[in-house]
Motif scaffolding. Structure first.
Motif, PDB file in Angstrom:
ATOM      1  N   HIS A  61      -8.358  -0.529  11.125  1.00  0.00           N
ATOM      2  CA  HIS A  61      -8.255  -1.029   9.752  1.00  0.00           C
ATOM      3  C   HIS A  61      -7.483  -2.344   9.703  1.00  0.00           C
ATOM      4  N   GLU A 178       3.875   6.770  -4.060  1.00  0.00           N
ATOM      5  CA  GLU A 178       2.673   7.606  -4.046  1.00  0.00           C
ATOM      6  C   GLU A 178       2.922   8.812  -3.136  1.00  0.00           C
ATOM      7  N   THR A 211      -4.525   5.238   5.925  1.00  0.00           N
ATOM      8  CA  THR A 211      -5.353   4.038   6.079  1.00  0.00           C
ATOM      9  C   THR A 211      -5.912   3.576   4.741  1.00  0.00           C
ATOM     10  N   GLY A 212      -6.222   4.521   3.852  1.00  0.00           N
ATOM     11  CA  GLY A 212      -6.662   4.129   2.513  1.00  0.00           C
ATOM     12  C   GLY A 212      -5.580   3.369   1.763  1.00  0.00           C
ATOM     13  N   TRP A 213      -4.349   3.835   1.886  1.00  0.00           N
ATOM     14  CA  TRP A 213      -3.218   3.150   1.260  1.00  0.00           C
ATOM     15  C   TRP A 213      -2.975   1.786   1.884  1.00  0.00           C
ATOM     16  N   ASP A 215      -5.158  -0.072   3.324  1.00  0.00           N
ATOM     17  CA  ASP A 215      -6.260  -0.945   2.911  1.00  0.00           C
ATOM     18  C   ASP A 215      -5.997  -1.554   1.531  1.00  0.00           C
ATOM     19  N   ARG A 216      -5.292  -0.816   0.681  1.00  0.00           N
ATOM     20  CA  ARG A 216      -5.012  -1.301  -0.670  1.00  0.00           C
ATOM     21  C   ARG A 216      -3.815  -2.230  -0.748  1.00  0.00           C
ATOM     22  N   LEU A 217      -2.986  -2.227   0.301  1.00  0.00           N
ATOM     23  CA  LEU A 217      -1.811  -3.094   0.273  1.00  0.00           C
ATOM     24  C   LEU A 217      -2.235  -4.551   0.439  1.00  0.00           C
ATOM     25  N   PRO A 218      -1.696  -5.433  -0.376  1.00  0.00           N
ATOM     26  CA  PRO A 218      -1.989  -6.855  -0.181  1.00  0.00           C
ATOM     27  C   PRO A 218      -1.307  -7.348   1.082  1.00  0.00           C
TER      28      PRO A 218
END
Length: 219
Positions: A61, A178, A211-213, A215-218
């Protein structure tokens, strides 16, 4: 601080700290956009199932993973030192973690998660990943460590086992962080056979949430 710098090769890096020699094992991602630095707990090392699973999953990722072994563990000692000493070791390895020039997500499991939370703001961590955060000692909910988690000061994800005796997800106070739950998981994310969930499935839940989290981090 002295070190044997080899972050791009994936070989372990030894870092001299005031608490002794620490070690970083890198799992580099091609075209990485973030570094995920993970410390271990007080009862084990970087071979923990959750740390190993993330080291395998996150590089795909675009996140390089750095598994950090505290000096006490490198020295072969059985008992972790006081939190202040753990923080000292973590601070000393931070320049090595930041050397690739990428935002660093500070994280770890259990005691390592506490270290990451306590030092995130001062070190300029991009975010915090808290695996199996020990909200309280088993059976002692009045001995809460929630202030460490709530004081991280950066975007934070907690991944907690549903049966963690150090704090089940429902016990955690409300906050801006979260929460992701690994159903039936204990403090080490082990799951009982009667749960109907395999260890591989539990790790899929964990790595998917993380990995989803990420992916959302700038970046």
């Amino acid at each position: 601080m002295s070190s044997e710098r080899s972050a791009r090769t994936g070989r372990p890096v030894t870092v001299t700290t005031p608490a002794g020699e620490a070690r970083i094992t890198w799992f580099p991602a091609p075209a990485a956009r973030l570094v995920l630095a993970l410390g271990h707990g007080a009862g084990g090392g970087i071979e923990a199932r959750d740390l190993a699973a993330l080291a395998a999953a996150a590089p795909g990722h675009g996140v390089s993973v750095a598994l950090v072994e505290q000096p006490w563990r490198v020295a072969g000692k059985k008992v972790a030192p006081a939190p202040k000493t753990l923080d000292t070791g973590w601070r000393a390895v931070w320049p090595e973690l930041a050397a690739p020039g990428l935002p660093v997500v500070a994280g770890g499991r259990s005691a390592g998660a506490r270290v990451a939370c306590r030092t995130a703001a001062e070190l300029g961590a991009h975010a915090v990943l808290a695996l199996s955060f020990p909200l309280h000692p088993p059976g002692r909910p009045e001995k809460s460590r929630a202030d460490e988690l709530l004081g991280a000061g950066v975007p934070t994800l907690v991944v907690q086992g549903g049966n963690d005796p150090f704090g089940r997800p429902a016990e955690f106070p409300s906050g801006t962080y979260e929460m992701a739950e690994v159903p039936h998981g204990d403090h080490g994310f082990a799951v009982a056979k009667r749960s109907g969930l395999t260890e591989a499935q539990a790790m899929e839940v964990l790595t998917g949430a993380v990995t989803g989290w990420l992916d959302r981090l700038p970046a």
